[in-house]
Design a protein around this motif. Structure first.
Motif, short mmCIF file in Angstrom:
data_model
loop_
_atom_site.label_atom_id
_atom_site.label_comp_id
_atom_site.label_asym_id
_atom_site.label_seq_id
_atom_site.Cartn_x
_atom_site.Cartn_y
_atom_site.Cartn_z
N ASP A 169 -3.13 0.37 2.75
CA ASP A 169 -2.56 0.48 4.09
C ASP A 169 -2.52 -0.92 4.69
N LEU A 170 -1.38 -1.30 5.25
CA LEU A 170 -1.25 -2.62 5.87
C LEU A 170 -1.19 -2.53 7.39
N GLY A 171 -1.60 -1.39 7.93
CA GLY A 171 -1.50 -1.22 9.37
C GLY A 171 -0.11 -0.81 9.79
N GLU A 172 0.67 -0.26 8.83
CA GLU A 172 2.05 0.11 9.12
C GLU A 172 2.14 1.43 9.88
N LYS A 173 3.23 1.56 10.62
CA LYS A 173 3.58 2.83 11.24
C LYS A 173 4.57 3.58 10.35
N LEU A 174 5.33 2.80 9.56
CA LEU A 174 6.33 3.39 8.69
C LEU A 174 6.22 2.76 7.31
N ARG A 175 5.99 3.60 6.31
CA ARG A 175 5.93 3.14 4.92
C ARG A 175 7.19 3.63 4.21
N VAL A 176 7.94 2.69 3.65
CA VAL A 176 9.22 2.99 3.03
C VAL A 176 9.16 2.61 1.56
N VAL A 177 9.51 3.56 0.69
CA VAL A 177 9.59 3.29 -0.75
C VAL A 177 11.06 3.30 -1.14
N LEU A 178 11.47 2.25 -1.84
CA LEU A 178 12.87 2.11 -2.25
C LEU A 178 12.98 2.22 -3.76
N ALA A 179 14.07 2.79 -4.22
CA ALA A 179 14.37 2.87 -5.65
C ALA A 179 15.86 2.74 -5.84
N SER A 180 16.28 1.96 -6.83
CA SER A 180 17.71 1.80 -7.08
C SER A 180 18.20 2.89 -8.02
N VAL A 181 19.50 3.10 -8.03
CA VAL A 181 20.08 4.13 -8.89
C VAL A 181 19.92 3.79 -10.36
N THR A 182 19.61 2.53 -10.68
CA THR A 182 19.46 2.12 -12.08
C THR A 182 18.08 2.44 -12.64
N GLU A 183 17.16 2.87 -11.79
CA GLU A 183 15.78 3.04 -12.23
C GLU A 183 15.46 4.41 -12.81
N GLY A 184 16.37 5.36 -12.67
CA GLY A 184 16.14 6.67 -13.25
C GLY A 184 15.68 7.69 -12.23
N GLU A 185 16.11 8.93 -12.43
CA GLU A 185 15.80 10.00 -11.49
C GLU A 185 14.34 10.41 -11.51
N ASP A 186 13.62 10.06 -12.60
CA ASP A 186 12.22 10.48 -12.71
C ASP A 186 11.23 9.48 -12.12
N LYS A 187 11.74 8.46 -11.46
CA LYS A 187 10.87 7.43 -10.88
C LYS A 187 9.78 8.03 -9.98
N PRO A 188 10.11 8.99 -9.09
CA PRO A 188 9.06 9.56 -8.24
C PRO A 188 7.95 10.26 -9.02
N LEU A 189 8.30 10.83 -10.17
CA LEU A 189 7.29 11.51 -10.98
C LEU A 189 6.42 10.51 -11.73
N LYS A 190 6.97 9.37 -12.08
CA LYS A 190 6.20 8.34 -12.77
C LYS A 190 5.26 7.60 -11.83
#
Length: 290
Positions: free
Chosen positions: A131-152
């Motif tokens: 935690d960095l003291g954030e109010k909003l944590r955003v995770v980004l993924a590109s379309v080239t990384e594969g649909e299973d990225k969230p599971l990995k």
């Protein structure tokens, strides 16, 4: 009585306390932190540059701090937006920590700043636990990384308040399955919003800024199912000051198989961090943190 000491949990508990302190201090200044996490090459810097320009054009006071193991390339790119930008070089450390961030903000963060975008080190393993003291944590993924990225990377995606898909202008060319990606995000983080963006085509530009401003204004943010609880811990100091017992929540569990970067670190006092303040693309060396 001998008791097991979990140094990783101790470091995380220390970081959580520092994050809470930093969050309160920045809130008192009217500043909200947006923590951006992604793999290297996701297009995070390109999208952030567009968002900073959008903020400038809307007269929203923002700043950005970007962290990398080496080079000032990202800060030089972000500085083209004309907003205050600072580069932090971690000298090999795979993530930022709240105490480290606080040290780099001291004496640098301008006033007033409504939003502080923190571009974390490109890595979806180590930064996910801090935690960095954030109010909003955003995770980004590109379309080239594969649909299973969230599971990995379930911890990174599972703790996100917002998920952003980048490079959608090439989604068809790489065969990106949006429905499958959304389904996998939903499995690890039910109900989290997914935004589609393309920095090159300027599609979705401004949406991240909108969500950040809403959070800063007090709008409720998504509550992840696996959101981390504080790390309550008790201390048994009899004869051994390092003999601490900790109550461990399962949300900080890590799978280290095949990923040598997933280590816990306690850098208080021994990590030399380099920070550079970029104004119109010019870097000035800041003093190392003592």
């Amino acid at each position: 009585m001998c008791r097991v000491v979990d140094l990783h949990q101790a470091v995380l508990a220390k970081n959580d306390r520092a994050a809470d302190t930093l969050r309160a201090e920045l809130a008192a200044r009217g500043t909200t932190v947006v923590n951006l996490l992604s793999s290297p090459g996701s297009g995070k810097t390109a999208l952030l540059e567009r968002e900073l320009v959008e903020a400038r054009d809307r007269a929203v006071p923002v700043a950005a701090l970007t962290a990398d193991l080496a080079t000032e390339n990202d800060a030089e790119r972000l500085a083209r937006s004309g907003v205050p930008v600072k580069q932090v070089l971690t000298d090999g450390l795979c993530h930022l920590e709240a105490g480290m961030l606080a040290g780099h903000l001291a004496g640098w963060l301008p006033t007033p700043i409504r939003l502080l975008f923190v571009e974390n080190v490109g890595n979806l393993v180590c930064p996910a636990s801090y935690d960095l003291g954030e109010k909003l944590r955003v995770v980004l993924a590109s379309v080239t990384e594969g649909e299973d990225k969230p599971l990995k990377y379930p911890t990174a995606f599972g703790l996100a308040h917002l998920v952003v898909v980048t490079k959608t202008d090439i989604a068809e060319a790489v065969g990106f399955d949006e429905a499958a990606f959304r389904a996998n995000v939903e499995r690890v983080n039910p109900g989290v919003e997914v935004l589609l963006t393309s920095a090159r085509r300027e599609m979705g530009v401004g949406l991240l800024l909108d969500r950040a401003l809403a959070a800063a204004a007090g709008a409720p943010v998504h509550s992840p199912v696996m959101a981390r609880e504080p790390h309550p811990h008790t201390h048994d100091h009899a004869g051994d000051p390092t003999d601490h017992a900790h109550d461990h929540t399962p949300d900080h569990a890590h799978d280290h198989a095949g990923d040598p970067t997933d280590h816990a670190h306690d850098h208080a006092g021994d990590q030399t961090d380099h920070a550079h303040d970029h104004t119109n693309g010019t870097a000035a060396m800041a003093q190392p943190r003592s």
